[in-house]
Design a protein around this motif. Structure first.
Motif, PDB file in Angstrom:
ATOM      1  N   ASP A 323       0.842  -1.194   0.000  1.00 27.00           N
ATOM      2  CA  ASP A 323       0.000   0.000   0.000  1.00 27.00           C
ATOM      3  C   ASP A 323       0.878   1.246   0.000  1.00 27.00           C
ATOM      4  O   ASP A 323       2.093   1.181   0.187  1.00 27.00           O
ATOM      5  N   ASP A 324       0.237   2.391  -0.198  1.00 28.28           N
ATOM      6  CA  ASP A 324       0.941   3.674  -0.275  1.00 28.28           C
ATOM      7  C   ASP A 324       0.293   4.640   0.704  1.00 28.28           C
ATOM      8  O   ASP A 324      -0.945   4.772   0.721  1.00 28.28           O
ATOM      9  N   THR A 326      -0.008   7.868   0.815  1.00 25.62           N
ATOM     10  CA  THR A 326      -0.784   8.961   0.223  1.00 25.62           C
ATOM     11  C   THR A 326      -2.153   8.484  -0.232  1.00 25.62           C
ATOM     12  O   THR A 326      -3.194   9.091   0.083  1.00 25.62           O
ATOM     13  N   SER A 327      -2.186   7.385  -0.968  1.00 28.36           N
ATOM     14  CA  SER A 327      -3.477   6.874  -1.438  1.00 28.36           C
ATOM     15  C   SER A 327      -4.302   6.313  -0.287  1.00 28.36           C
ATOM     16  O   SER A 327      -5.542   6.401  -0.289  1.00 28.36           O
ATOM     17  N   ALA A 355       5.740   4.585   4.870  1.00 27.27           N
ATOM     18  CA  ALA A 355       5.556   3.524   3.889  1.00 27.27           C
ATOM     19  C   ALA A 355       5.802   2.148   4.493  1.00 27.27           C
ATOM     20  O   ALA A 355       6.684   1.979   5.338  1.00 27.27           O
ATOM     21  N   CYS A 357       7.058  -1.896   3.930  1.00 25.98           N
ATOM     22  CA  CYS A 357       8.167  -2.418   3.137  1.00 25.98           C
ATOM     23  C   CYS A 357       8.133  -3.933   3.102  1.00 25.98           C
ATOM     24  O   CYS A 357       7.609  -4.592   4.008  1.00 25.98           O
TER      25      CYS A 357
END
Length: 450
Positions: A323-324, A326-327, A355, A357
């Motif tokens: 996943d990210d 920001t989104s 983030a 990893c």
């Protein structure tokens, strides 16, 4: 010629009393980087770490970005040998409610083979594992080392990217060891190969300009805390799975927790059911999770008979690998704005994000680490495990040093209670961690020789 395994075992055994004494000195420093605490203690902590590294023959500097001090110690590699970066952090979490501690948080105490105190495990033992390995080798260190000890990891590492960028050349290395995770169990080592990311935000709802007599308007006028409660309830479905569209989730964890062990380690009360679907390790490692960390509301003892006009909650979302931030934040915000009931005003504010990893744990450095762990634990191979927590700066290391092998290790075990009351370190396992790191440095040197 590098020291043999027998020589390193003897050296670690020789050094452990001094390592423990220095660990206890570090634990006595309440270096909390959070706002509202005396940051002079963080400065003291950095100076103490710098002194320890100088004692290992490293050239040391205390550096900072916009936040708390970090320590960088360097010792160049012998000709043709690789360089290993050893990371840990010297700051600690606040203690929380002192009444929940069985002893003073910043006065280390041994009970039943465990050393209790804030930071005893997370992560001052990580610092001392690096020191123990360096002391074991003395002048015979077979690799170059860069020891990088951060001063605000518990507060979010806001200035860390800037420090890494500013000192990129000094930190450049072939292998990076992040000593801020844990092992699978007492007696079973582990390499961490995935971590979740993080989005923290605040959501505030408002229904009135100011408090109003509950008898005069109660009924037609919704109070803000009811609005907030109903809104928070939309974040999970009836089974307890996260119900926010747009968050990434996956399965496939290769290891699982027995439910009784997980409940015991989590401290769950009898009768409280686990929520969500899938294996426990999928729910903790590879799927998103949403938690309410706090709510701003009138305290019950002082609450008048008035409709509450506004309420505010802090939400924490753990992001699955892939996943990210920001989104994910955009998805969470869209969900909250869509589901706020009865037309209440809503404001969503991002606090921080990090983030997730995934680490491809293959190659010579990982083989060297697995052999070191297996030998230190007398033949028990390490488990490749995920972690539900977050170390967002690993993504920064991956971006800036794409050719470096990143090994995520640690000193904690399932009973360490990091971030909670009565944090502790298993002293027997700590000795194994120190030996494993010394063996790792020896094994990494051998990869270049071969």
């Amino acid at each position: 010629m590098s020291l043999s395994e027998e020589e390193l075992r003897a050296a670690i055994a020789r050094e452990m009393p001094g390592v423990r004494a220095d660990l206890e000195r570090l634990v006595r420093i309440p270096g909390i980087a959070f706002d509202g605490f005396d940051h002079a203690h963080v400065e003291r902590s950095a100076e103490a770490v710098a002194e320890l590294l100088r004692g290992c023959g490293l050239a040391v500097q205390i550096v900072r970005g916009d936040g708390q001090p970090a320590v960088i110690g360097r010792r160049p590699a012998p000709p043709g040998a690789p360089t290993v970066l050893l990371y840990a952090h010297h700051d600690v979490q606040p203690v929380g409610d002192p009444a929940l501690w069985h002893s003073e948080p910043f006065e280390p105490v041994e009970r039943a083979g465990r050393l209790y105190g804030r930071g005893a495990a997370d992560d001052k033992a990580g610092v001392m594992a690096h020191v123990a390995a360096l002391r074991a080798f003395g002048d015979d260190l077979p690799v170059g080392v860069v020891v990088f000890v951060e001063g605000e990891e518990e507060y979010g590492s806001d200035s860390l990217d800037g420090i890494i960028e500013a000192h990129r050349d000094e930190l450049r290395s072939d292998v990076i060891v992040i000593a801020d995770s844990g092992n699978w169990d007492i007696g079973v080592p582990a390499l961490t190969t995935s971590l979740r990311g993080l989005v923290n935000c605040f959501v505030e709802v408002r229904t009135l300009d100011s408090p109003v007599h509950s008898g005069m308007v109660g009924g037609p006028v919704p109070d803000a805390l009811t609005v907030l409660a109903r809104l928070i309830a939309t974040l999970h479905d009836e089974n307890g799975d996260v119900a926010v569209d747009g968050l990434v989730g996956r399965g496939g964890a290769t290891v699982d927790y027995p439910e009784d062990r997980f409940r015991r380690e989590a401290g769950m009360l009898d009768g409280v059911r686990l929520i969500g679907a899938g294996t426990i390790t999928d729910r903790v490692w590879t799927k998103p999770a949403v938690a309410v960390l706090g709510i701003d509301a009138p305290p019950t003892a002082a609450a008048p008979n008035a409709v509450v006009p506004s309420g505010r909650a802090k939400l924490s979302v753990r992001l699955a690998p892939g996943d990210d931030p920001t989104s994910a934040y955009a998805a969470l915000r869209a969900h909250l704005e869509k589901h706020v009931p009865w037309g209440a005003r809503i404001e969503v504010t991002l606090e921080s994000g990090g983030a997730p990893c995934v680490i491809d744990a293959t190659g010579p450095a990982y083989d060297a680490a697995r052999a070191a762990f297996r030998d230190a634990w007398d033949g028990v191979p390490p488990v490749d495990m995920g972690v539900g927590g977050s170390i967002p700066f690993i993504a920064t290391f991956q971006e800036l040093f794409p050719d470096a092998a990143i090994l995520v290790t640690g000193v904690e075990d399932p009973y360490s209670a990091a971030h909670g009351p009565n944090e502790s370190l298993h002293l027997g396992e700590f000795a194994r961690v120190c030996l494993a790191e010394a063996l790792l440095l020896r094994n990494v040197a051998a990869t270049r020789e071969n």
